[in-house]
Design an enzyme around this catalytic site. Sequence first.
Site, short mmCIF file in Angstrom:
data_model
loop_
_atom_site.label_atom_id
_atom_site.label_comp_id
_atom_site.label_asym_id
_atom_site.label_seq_id
_atom_site.Cartn_x
_atom_site.Cartn_y
_atom_site.Cartn_z
N LYS A 186 14.04 3.94 -6.64
CA LYS A 186 14.63 2.55 -6.59
C LYS A 186 15.85 2.18 -6.65
CE LYS A 186 10.14 1.53 -6.25
NZ LYS A 186 9.48 2.89 -5.76
C1 PLP Z 1 5.71 -1.54 -3.91
C2 PLP Z 1 5.71 -0.52 -5.15
N1 PLP Z 1 4.63 -1.03 -5.99
C3 PLP Z 1 4.51 -0.33 -7.30
C4 PLP Z 1 5.14 0.85 -7.52
C5 PLP Z 1 4.72 1.68 -8.41
O1 PLP Z 1 5.79 1.81 -9.45
P1 PLP Z 1 6.09 3.05 -10.42
O2 PLP Z 1 6.04 4.34 -9.67
O3 PLP Z 1 7.42 2.75 -11.21
O4 PLP Z 1 4.85 2.92 -11.16
C6 PLP Z 1 6.20 1.36 -6.50
C7 PLP Z 1 6.92 2.44 -6.72
O5 PLP Z 1 6.71 3.33 -6.11
C8 PLP Z 1 6.56 0.44 -5.38
O6 PLP Z 1 7.10 0.82 -4.23
#
Ligand code: PLP
Length: 374
Positions: A186
């Site tokens: 990110k």
């Molecule tokens: C659009 C979106 N939603 C949710 C997530 C989930 O985040 P995390 O990987 O921190 O749990 C991500 C991350 O990859 C994402 O890009």
Amino acid sequence: MSATAAFLPFTKPSIDEETISAVNEVLRSGWLTSGPKVKELEAQLSAYFGGRPVRTFNSGTCTMEIALRIAGIGAGDEVITTPNSWVATANVIIEVGATPVFVDIDPKTHNIDLNKVEAAITSGTKAIIPVHMCGLPCDMDQLYAIAQKHHLRVVEDAAQAIGSTWHGQRIGAFGDFVSFSFQVNKNIMTAEGGCLVLNNEAEAKLAEKYRLQGVSRSGLDGIDVDVLGGKYNMTDLSAAIGLGQLKRLHEFNAQRKKLALHYFDQFGKDFESSTGAELPVADFTNSNWHMFHIVLPERIHRSEFMQKMLDLGIGLGYHYRPIHLFTLYRERGFTDGMFPIAERIGKQIVTLPLFPSMNESDVDRVVAAVKSCL
Ligand SMILES: Cc1ncc(COP(=O)(O)O)c(C=O)c1O
């Protein structure tokens, strides 16, 4: 690949020496788990989001799950979302016992098509989880008008949208629940992690309970557990990384924007008409340029294209395979053809390299390779 050209991945985190020292300091302090660094990061994030309460977690996924739990969403409830996202966005709906209802996406923005949302609302609909795909915000005026009209809670999946804006206001500085991910790819990261922007201190207290087994203080020396929570707290090691990253967020996003502009310049005005490929929406006002994608024309086989690019030393990603076509979702009754726009884009999209330590000559190299492979 020429002898001198290094492999270019589609993304890479930027970590400075100051951050590495800060992590070392945490290691030496003996306090590794949630402590002063987590508190400091939450305070800085709260300031960043205009003073709204913020709590951190160990993923963006549990951040959304906790928002749904705070909103009281569970069995028998429907939650509207997009099929074009990482599967986490829909999994959290199932996780709390509710039912995901997908609405197809807009072919240009790749965000949920808000013009189609009202047709999917039933008496069971309790919330909507829109995704600001690649950091390009949904139309926030339209989104919150729909939510208000139908009394729906909103959990913005802003996993990719830190630093994005709407009418000059930061995503997260307004609205209902806003969830960010700090997973390593990110715009700012904590290795793994996330944060939730909440509406008030009462919600923030509930978030604290849900992230640590449902534990609350009871009396002077006791604790009690009156809701089912999990183990979702961020560590001080992660928070130390986050503090180092947050300091540089503006610089990171400015560089992403500069590189995205250069992509458009290099592809040129006739790229789409001459190749049949589609470029992203050229939004240099609101987007934080989390990713730069192109949609390949039908005549191109994606995996062959990706292999050819790899042979030229360039790594690509694809975001995303439509959620409803995964086995878990097919078993819940979803099939091919239900969300044709998400399906077409999910089959042909590729993500090009874009990260702050890239330079314009890297972009030139990617564009030349894309043109030759098309
Ligand atoms: C659009 C979106 N939603 C949710 C997530 C989930 O985040 P995390 O990987 O921190 O749990 C991500 C991350 O990859 C994402 O890009």
